[in-house]
Write a protein that holds these residues in place. Sequence first.
Motif, PDB file in Angstrom:
ATOM      1  N   TYR A  75     -16.065  -9.491  55.907  1.00 28.55           N
ATOM      2  CA  TYR A  75     -16.468 -10.742  55.257  1.00 28.55           C
ATOM      3  C   TYR A  75     -17.436 -11.561  56.104  1.00 28.55           C
ATOM      4  O   TYR A  75     -17.234 -12.751  56.347  1.00 28.55           O
ATOM      5  CB  TYR A  75     -15.246 -11.578  54.859  1.00 28.55           C
ATOM      6  N   ASN A  76     -18.469 -10.893  56.578  1.00 30.35           N
ATOM      7  CA  ASN A  76     -19.556 -11.561  57.280  1.00 30.35           C
ATOM      8  C   ASN A  76     -20.861 -11.207  56.572  1.00 30.35           C
ATOM      9  O   ASN A  76     -20.843 -10.736  55.438  1.00 30.35           O
ATOM     10  CB  ASN A  76     -19.568 -11.141  58.754  1.00 30.35           C
ATOM     11  N   LEU A  77     -21.975 -11.444  57.236  1.00 34.37           N
ATOM     12  CA  LEU A  77     -23.288 -11.124  56.675  1.00 34.37           C
ATOM     13  C   LEU A  77     -24.008 -10.126  57.576  1.00 34.37           C
ATOM     14  O   LEU A  77     -25.236 -10.132  57.678  1.00 34.37           O
ATOM     15  CB  LEU A  77     -24.113 -12.415  56.532  1.00 34.37           C
ATOM     16  N   LEU A  78     -23.259  -9.258  58.224  1.00 38.18           N
ATOM     17  CA  LEU A  78     -23.819  -8.317  59.187  1.00 38.18           C
ATOM     18  C   LEU A  78     -24.691  -7.282  58.487  1.00 38.18           C
ATOM     19  O   LEU A  78     -24.379  -6.830  57.385  1.00 38.18           O
ATOM     20  CB  LEU A  78     -22.695  -7.636  59.965  1.00 38.18           C
ATOM     21  N   THR A  79     -25.788  -6.904  59.134  1.00 35.11           N
ATOM     22  CA  THR A  79     -26.752  -5.968  58.554  1.00 35.11           C
ATOM     23  C   THR A  79     -26.905  -4.749  59.453  1.00 35.11           C
ATOM     24  O   THR A  79     -26.368  -4.696  60.552  1.00 35.11           O
ATOM     25  CB  THR A  79     -28.124  -6.644  58.376  1.00 35.11           C
ATOM     26  N   GLY A  80     -27.671  -3.785  58.957  1.00 28.83           N
ATOM     27  CA  GLY A  80     -27.942  -2.576  59.732  1.00 28.83           C
ATOM     28  C   GLY A  80     -26.924  -1.493  59.438  1.00 28.83           C
ATOM     29  O   GLY A  80     -26.350  -1.423  58.352  1.00 28.83           O
ATOM     30  N   THR A  81     -26.685  -0.650  60.441  1.00 22.27           N
ATOM     31  CA  THR A  81     -25.782   0.485  60.281  1.00 22.27           C
ATOM     32  C   THR A  81     -24.688   0.437  61.339  1.00 22.27           C
ATOM     33  O   THR A  81     -24.748  -0.349  62.279  1.00 22.27           O
ATOM     34  CB  THR A  81     -26.548   1.809  60.425  1.00 22.27           C
ATOM     35  N   ILE A  82     -23.720   1.316  61.199  1.00 24.01           N
ATOM     36  CA  ILE A  82     -22.676   1.458  62.211  1.00 24.01           C
ATOM     37  C   ILE A  82     -23.311   2.143  63.416  1.00 24.01           C
ATOM     38  O   ILE A  82     -23.867   3.236  63.281  1.00 24.01           O
ATOM     39  CB  ILE A  82     -21.490   2.257  61.660  1.00 24.01           C
ATOM     40  N   PRO A  83     -23.283   1.520  64.598  1.00 25.57           N
ATOM     41  CA  PRO A  83     -23.963   2.075  65.761  1.00 25.57           C
ATOM     42  C   PRO A  83     -23.388   3.429  66.199  1.00 25.57           C
ATOM     43  O   PRO A  83     -22.174   3.610  66.256  1.00 25.57           O
ATOM     44  CB  PRO A  83     -23.726   1.035  66.859  1.00 25.57           C
ATOM     45  N   GLN A  84     -24.275   4.369  66.508  1.00 25.08           N
ATOM     46  CA  GLN A  84     -23.847   5.682  66.957  1.00 25.08           C
ATOM     47  C   GLN A  84     -23.076   5.591  68.276  1.00 25.08           C
ATOM     48  O   GLN A  84     -22.210   6.416  68.544  1.00 25.08           O
ATOM     49  CB  GLN A  84     -25.037   6.615  67.131  1.00 25.08           C
ATOM     50  N   GLU A  85     -23.335   4.579  69.070  1.00 25.93           N
ATOM     51  CA  GLU A  85     -22.623   4.387  70.334  1.00 25.93           C
ATOM     52  C   GLU A  85     -21.113   4.285  70.124  1.00 25.93           C
ATOM     53  O   GLU A  85     -20.332   4.626  71.006  1.00 25.93           O
ATOM     54  CB  GLU A  85     -23.134   3.128  71.061  1.00 25.93           C
ATOM     55  N   TRP A  86     -20.701   3.819  68.967  1.00 26.38           N
ATOM     56  CA  TRP A  86     -19.268   3.680  68.689  1.00 26.38           C
ATOM     57  C   TRP A  86     -18.544   5.018  68.718  1.00 26.38           C
ATOM     58  O   TRP A  86     -17.333   5.067  68.881  1.00 26.38           O
ATOM     59  CB  TRP A  86     -19.048   3.001  67.344  1.00 26.38           C
ATOM     60  N   ALA A  87     -19.266   6.114  68.582  1.00 27.00           N
ATOM     61  CA  ALA A  87     -18.650   7.447  68.593  1.00 27.00           C
ATOM     62  C   ALA A  87     -17.953   7.739  69.913  1.00 27.00           C
ATOM     63  O   ALA A  87     -17.060   8.577  69.961  1.00 27.00           O
ATOM     64  CB  ALA A  87     -19.694   8.514  68.303  1.00 27.00           C
ATOM     65  N   THR A  88     -18.330   7.044  70.971  1.00 26.81           N
ATOM     66  CA  THR A  88     -17.732   7.293  72.290  1.00 26.81           C
ATOM     67  C   THR A  88     -16.581   6.348  72.603  1.00 26.81           C
ATOM     68  O   THR A  88     -16.040   6.378  73.706  1.00 26.81           O
ATOM     69  CB  THR A  88     -18.795   7.173  73.399  1.00 26.81           C
ATOM     70  N   THR A  89     -16.194   5.517  71.651  1.00 24.64           N
ATOM     71  CA  THR A  89     -15.122   4.545  71.889  1.00 24.64           C
ATOM     72  C   THR A  89     -13.755   5.158  71.614  1.00 24.64           C
ATOM     73  O   THR A  89     -13.646   6.262  71.080  1.00 24.64           O
ATOM     74  CB  THR A  89     -15.279   3.302  70.991  1.00 24.64           C
ATOM     75  N   GLN A  90     -12.729   4.403  71.934  1.00 25.05           N
ATOM     76  CA  GLN A  90     -11.347   4.789  71.656  1.00 25.05           C
ATOM     77  C   GLN A  90     -10.820   4.093  70.405  1.00 25.05           C
ATOM     78  O   GLN A  90      -9.606   3.992  70.213  1.00 25.05           O
ATOM     79  CB  GLN A  90     -10.454   4.439  72.861  1.00 25.05           C
ATOM     80  N   LEU A  91     -11.713   3.609  69.551  1.00 26.23           N
ATOM     81  CA  LEU A  91     -11.290   2.896  68.351  1.00 26.23           C
ATOM     82  C   LEU A  91     -10.358   3.749  67.506  1.00 26.23           C
ATOM     83  O   LEU A  91     -10.604   4.937  67.300  1.00 26.23           O
ATOM     84  CB  LEU A  91     -12.508   2.532  67.486  1.00 26.23           C
ATOM     85  N   ASN A  92      -9.271   3.117  67.040  1.00 29.57           N
ATOM     86  CA  ASN A  92      -8.427   3.817  66.073  1.00 29.57           C
ATOM     87  C   ASN A  92      -8.524   3.154  64.698  1.00 29.57           C
ATOM     88  O   ASN A  92      -8.053   3.705  63.717  1.00 29.57           O
ATOM     89  CB  ASN A  92      -6.972   3.942  66.543  1.00 29.57           C
ATOM     90  N   SER A  93      -9.157   1.980  64.631  1.00 27.02           N
ATOM     91  CA  SER A  93      -9.311   1.301  63.353  1.00 27.02           C
ATOM     92  C   SER A  93     -10.487   0.334  63.416  1.00 27.02           C
ATOM     93  O   SER A  93     -10.642  -0.381  64.405  1.00 27.02           O
ATOM     94  CB  SER A  93      -8.025   0.536  63.013  1.00 27.02           C
TER      95      SER A  93
END
Length: 122
Positions: A75-93
């Motif tokens: 619920y923001n106004l963020l633009t662009g794409t999901i950064p490829q750098e996120w592929a190296t994170t430990q995100l689970n959600s």
Amino acid sequence: MGATNWSFNGDTCEVETIVPSPPSGSEGYVECNCNFNNLTVCHVTKIVIKGYDLPGALPPELVQLPYLELIDFAYNLLTGTIPQEWATTQLNSFSVLVNRLSGQIPRFLGNMKNLTHVYVFY
């Protein structure tokens, strides 16, 4: 991401002030795990910034938070794409619901071994 009036205390791992006051219905907080080095070191594990109408882009710099498990930028106004750098994170959600993202859902999301929940609405 366009947030300019925030004050975050890295020692206490808390958002101290948000000016002007947060929009009605918004949610914003940071959670940390402080169980490192005899309870003397904290690491950011969650970032929630929902409903602030932030106009920026999704930050590739989140990779600098190696213990980050959850982000919610819905619920923001963020633009662009999901950064490829996120592929190296430990995100689970992560959630980027109801923003202004563009492009296809990236294939690299399938390679993120800890990722169990993705909330995307393009």
